[in-house]
Design an enzyme around this catalytic site. Structure first.
Site, PDB file in Angstrom:
ATOM      1  N   ASP A 287       1.018  -1.178  -0.018  1.00 17.74           N
ATOM      2  CA  ASP A 287      -0.023   0.021  -0.114  1.00 17.74           C
ATOM      3  C   ASP A 287       0.872   1.192   0.016  1.00 17.74           C
ATOM      4  O   ASP A 287       1.864   1.153   0.127  1.00 17.74           O
ATOM      5  CB  ASP A 287      -0.662   0.100   1.244  1.00 17.74           C
TER       6      ASP A 287
HETATM    7  C1  BGC Z   1      -5.154   3.341   0.375  1.00 17.91           C
HETATM    8  C2  BGC Z   1      -5.188   2.074  -0.638  1.00 17.91           C
HETATM    9  C3  BGC Z   1      -5.166   2.876  -2.099  1.00 17.91           C
HETATM   10  C4  BGC Z   1      -3.845   3.314  -2.295  1.00 17.91           C
HETATM   11  C5  BGC Z   1      -3.553   4.109  -3.620  1.00 17.91           C
HETATM   12  C6  BGC Z   1      -3.879   4.130  -0.045  1.00 17.91           C
HETATM   13  O1  BGC Z   1      -3.663   5.213   0.776  1.00 17.91           O
HETATM   14  O2  BGC Z   1      -4.871   2.521   1.388  1.00 17.91           O
HETATM   15  O3  BGC Z   1      -6.694   1.593  -0.635  1.00 17.91           O
HETATM   16  O4  BGC Z   1      -5.285   1.778  -3.107  1.00 17.91           O
HETATM   17  O5  BGC Z   1      -3.628   4.403  -1.354  1.00 17.91           O
HETATM   18  O6  BGC Z   1      -4.248   5.209  -4.029  1.00 17.91           O
END
Ligand code: BGC
Length: 761
Positions: A287
């Site tokens: 993530d």
């Molecule tokens: C979130 C994810 C997301 C990623 C990319 C993160 O902050 O937890 O769910 O896919 O950002 O935008």
């Protein structure tokens, strides 16, 4: 087999089209062997690097010169860029200006639609309609792929039992069986049925957040998670596993720790479970800054945590640049080995190969297709239909709903005239200027037949600071400068002149979603006061409730005659709400999560264990498992949802009283539409394993069917029960079913079921 020659920056690479066969895999392997044979170590590490495009990266990554990085072969993909031309340009840099011309993979959080936006995922879950969810995901894929996106960070299937956690809105609710079905529907919708071959209007899914992210302590985002392996395997893992079995191409690691090791460095999770037990063969991405954050978790510096992530089984590093900046040195010092880097690089290249990017790096960037296939009338109609299906009629005294198109209809509330608030959190590709407001929708729906009066009534919440936190990302609902008294008086004047009042209240769309945890989950204070004043007028009040999470609605349930929960329903929210308010569509949504009475009851979920001192009746009993001050029951149970017609259930009939592990029995129930109009009921099958080697939940969803009946019509609804519905992970984590008695429960909500019992021999 058709041979494709691809000239990439002067290098002649030979690729082939493939089929879902071993020879297809052999072709892919040959192609990637040959490509990797030409790659330098730094180019391989470059493939593992996923920076964010655009402003959000400023200051976060070391390399703001993304184009330069791409030219040097330091980038494997980019995410959250919108615009087919922009993506084409960036792809051109990779293909024409980097040494090997390896195309980039472009990701985005397309989590409930692209420009045509569907209800937030929790709303989609409330349809209990897997065809609808697959259709929504399919449309999202068609649109995103026309705009250059070939990879979506969806589905999010984190089981969540704590509505304080804002991300409950992005997920599938509290149930592993329903969550697994939804996981499959999303994956099939995005990817189709053949995970080794993507058409140019299909995109790769990324199941997230693996694992257990929905179990953060106290519902505080990014917090610690700690749970038994029994609970992981039986209750939290199934939806991720279902996505893997449906062929999802990628997995995203969660931010939280699992067993004391952050998921991003957790080898047991990423390799033993995901790959060895479940057979996952796609790639794993962290993530956002997941690797870097492990320094704050306190398990080492960037050098150390990057090595640990790679060794755990992470293939792609989102934003941290930990792999990019440390792996060469870790290799030199033998902290990691080249096979580990090669393995990750190969998985990224395989994904690109399956997506067809080596054959045509621009196959997802077709400006003509973008013009023709994005936000089409057909897609909007589907979004409207599915939005209406997602609404849950929580209560409806004296059939106040549906409304007639006549007289004067008052609309009150700070959410009634907002456009930006309609689509819901994480609608990153939505044009916020497009959705109708509820007031506009109502005006259009009634035409000249009725008069619509509007008053704002209140601000979102009294506390300005909190309000600011709740309306971010361009979704501001500007604060009204008038005093509370002035706004309320205006609302009461509207109520006075109206035959019925629609109160459009609840959360703003950014009160749920990422980093939107709340310690109080009622309708915000200013709106609560407005609602109480409206109820005091004695006028019939319909509460149209906007929310991304279960709210505590005990007072509302007692005093408001009709409550329609509309979540955040996407670009077509307003017309869909009107379809249901005026009865053009009969509501059929059911809650995929429990609505507790108060925050103190959390976590409250229907599939709990019995304990040694279960509460037997409804009222307080000393020395039983209950509270002095609140019952154990929720306001609205999992599976609850009303219709404008009524359904009655007959007794549960079983085809046999006993079954063997190889056999099956059929459970049948007679469902009758006893009301005056056609309606759809979600018939739910629950099972309880009455005696087990470990304790078993009092109820577990094991089947559901959407059944449409005309007024007065009856039908037998059947469920086949076989061993697969009785199995669970025992103390030793073996997947077994155990002989003994089972209770079968069928009904229209988890707390309204008819029962029968059978024995597994
Ligand atoms: C979130 C994810 C997301 C990623 C990319 C993160 O902050 O937890 O769910 O896919 O950002 O935008």
């Amino acid at each position: 087999m058709r041979k494709t020659l691809l000239i990439l920056s002067g290098l002649l690479l030979c690729g082939t089209t493939w089929a879902a066969t071993e020879s297809g895999d052999a072709d892919m392997n040959r192609f990637i062997d040959s490509l990797m044979g030409r790659m330098t170590l730094s180019e391989k590490i470059g493939q593992l690097n996923l920076p964010a495009a655009g402003d959000i990266t400023t200051g976060q990554t070391k390399s703001s010169d993304i184009a330069g990085q791409i030219r040097q072969g330091n980038v494997g993909g980019l995410f959250n860029i919108k615009g087919v031309e922009k993506i084409r340009d960036v792809q051109r840099i990779a293909v024409e200006e980097s040494r090997l011309g390896i195309p980039l993979i472009f990701g985005m959080d397309v989590i409930h639609g692209y420009e045509t936006t569907f209800p937030i995922p929790l709303g989609l879950a409330a349809t209990w309609d897997m065809e609808a969810i697959e259709r929504a995901a399919r449309i999202a894929a068609v649109e995103a792929s026309a705009a250059g996106i070939c990879w979506t960070f969806s589905p999010m299937v984190d089981i969540a039992r704590d509505p304080r956690w804002g991300r409950v809105s992005e997920g599938i609710g509290e149930d592993p069986f329903l969550g697994s079905a939804i996981a499959r529907a999303f994956v099939y919708g995005y990817q189709g049925r053949d995970p080794r071959h993507f058409a140019n209007d299909e995109i790769m899914g990324c199941v997230k957040h693996y694992a257990l992210y929905g179990a953060v302590e106290a519902g505080r985002d990014y917090n610690t998670v700690d749970m038994s392996r029994q609970r992981m395997y039986n209750e939290y893992f199934p939806p991720y596993k279902a996505a893997v079995e449906a062929g999802v191409g990628s997995v995203m690691a969660s931010f939280n720790e699992v067993d004391g090791v952050p998921a991003t460095a957790n080898r047991w999770l990423m390799t033993d479970v995901l790959r060895d037990q479940w057979g996952f063969d796609g790639f794993v991405v962290t993530d956002y800054t997941g690797i870097m954050e492990m320094t704050a978790h306190g398990i080492g510096d960037l050098q150390e945590v990057s090595a640990r992530a790679l060794q755990a089984g992470i293939d792609m590093d989102m934003v941290s640049e930990g792999f990019l900046s440390t792996l060469e040195e870790s290799l030199a010092s033998q902290r990691v080995n080249v096979e580990e880097i090669d393995r990750a690089c190969r998985r990224i290249l395989e994904a690109k190969y399956k997506l067809g990017l080596f054959e045509d790096p621009y196959r997802y960037c077709d400006p003509q297709r973008a013009k023709e296939r994005i936000f089409t009338p057909e897609h909007c109609n589907e979004a409207r239909r599915i939005a209406a299906e997602s609404f849950v009629l929580l209560k409806n005294d004296n059939d106040l709903l549906p409304l007639r198109r006549r007289g004067t209809i008052g609309v009150v509330g700070p959410l009634a005239a907002s456009r930006e608030n309609m689509p819901g959190t994480w609608s990153v590709a939505t044009n916020l200027q497009i959705p109708q407001t509820l007031v506009e929708g109502l005006q259009q729906a009634v035409g000249k037949k009725a008069r619509i009066l509007y008053a704002r009534g209140s601000n979102i919440v009294h506390d300005e600071e909190l309000e600011k936190n709740c309306t971010m990302f361009g979704r501001e609902i500007p604060r009204d400068g008038r005093s509370d008294r002035e706004m309320l008086d205006e609302a009461l004047r509207v109520a006075e002149q109206s035959d019925v009042v629609i109160a459009a209240l609840g959360e703003t769309s950014e009160m749920s979603g990422e980093s939107s945890s709340l310690s109080q989950i009622g309708i915000p204070d200013a709106q609560q006061e407005l609602l109480q004043a409206l109820i005091a007028t004695g006028k019939p009040i319909v509460l149209v409730l906007f929310t991304g999470r279960p709210l505590t609605l005990e007072w509302e349930n007692e005093h408001v005659p009709s409550i329609l929960n509309v979540w955040f329903a996407g670009t077509e929210a307003a017309p869909a709400i009107c379809d249901v308010l005026f009865g053009d569509v009969n509501p059929s949504g059911k809650l995929p999560v429990t609505f507790p009475r108060n925050v103190g009851q959390i976590p409250l979920y229907y599939n709990h264990k019995n304990t040694g001192r279960p509460l037997l009746g409804d009222s307080f009993e000393k020395f039983r498992s209950n509270y002095l001050d609140v019952p154990n029951t929720p306001v609205y149970a999992f599976g609850h949802g009303l219709s404008y017609t009524q359904f009655s259930y007959g007794d549960v009939r079983l085809s046999a009283a006993e079954m063997t592990e190889q056999g099956s029995i059929t459970a049948t129930v007679r469902l009758t539409n006893t009301g005056k109009r056609e309606g759809t009921e979600v018939v739910q099958l629950y099972i309880r394993d009455l005696v087990g080697s470990t304790t078993r939940p009092v109820q577990e969803l094991k089947g559901f069917q959407r059944v449409t009946l005309k007024a007065g019509e009856s039908r037998d609804v059947r469920f086949t029960i076989d061993a697969s519905l009785l199995k669970f992970y025992n103390y030793d984590l073996e997947y077994v079913c155990e002989p003994g008695d089972f209770e079968v429960m069928i009904g229209g909500a988890s707390d309204a079921v008819h029962k029968a019992t059978f024995t597994l021999k």
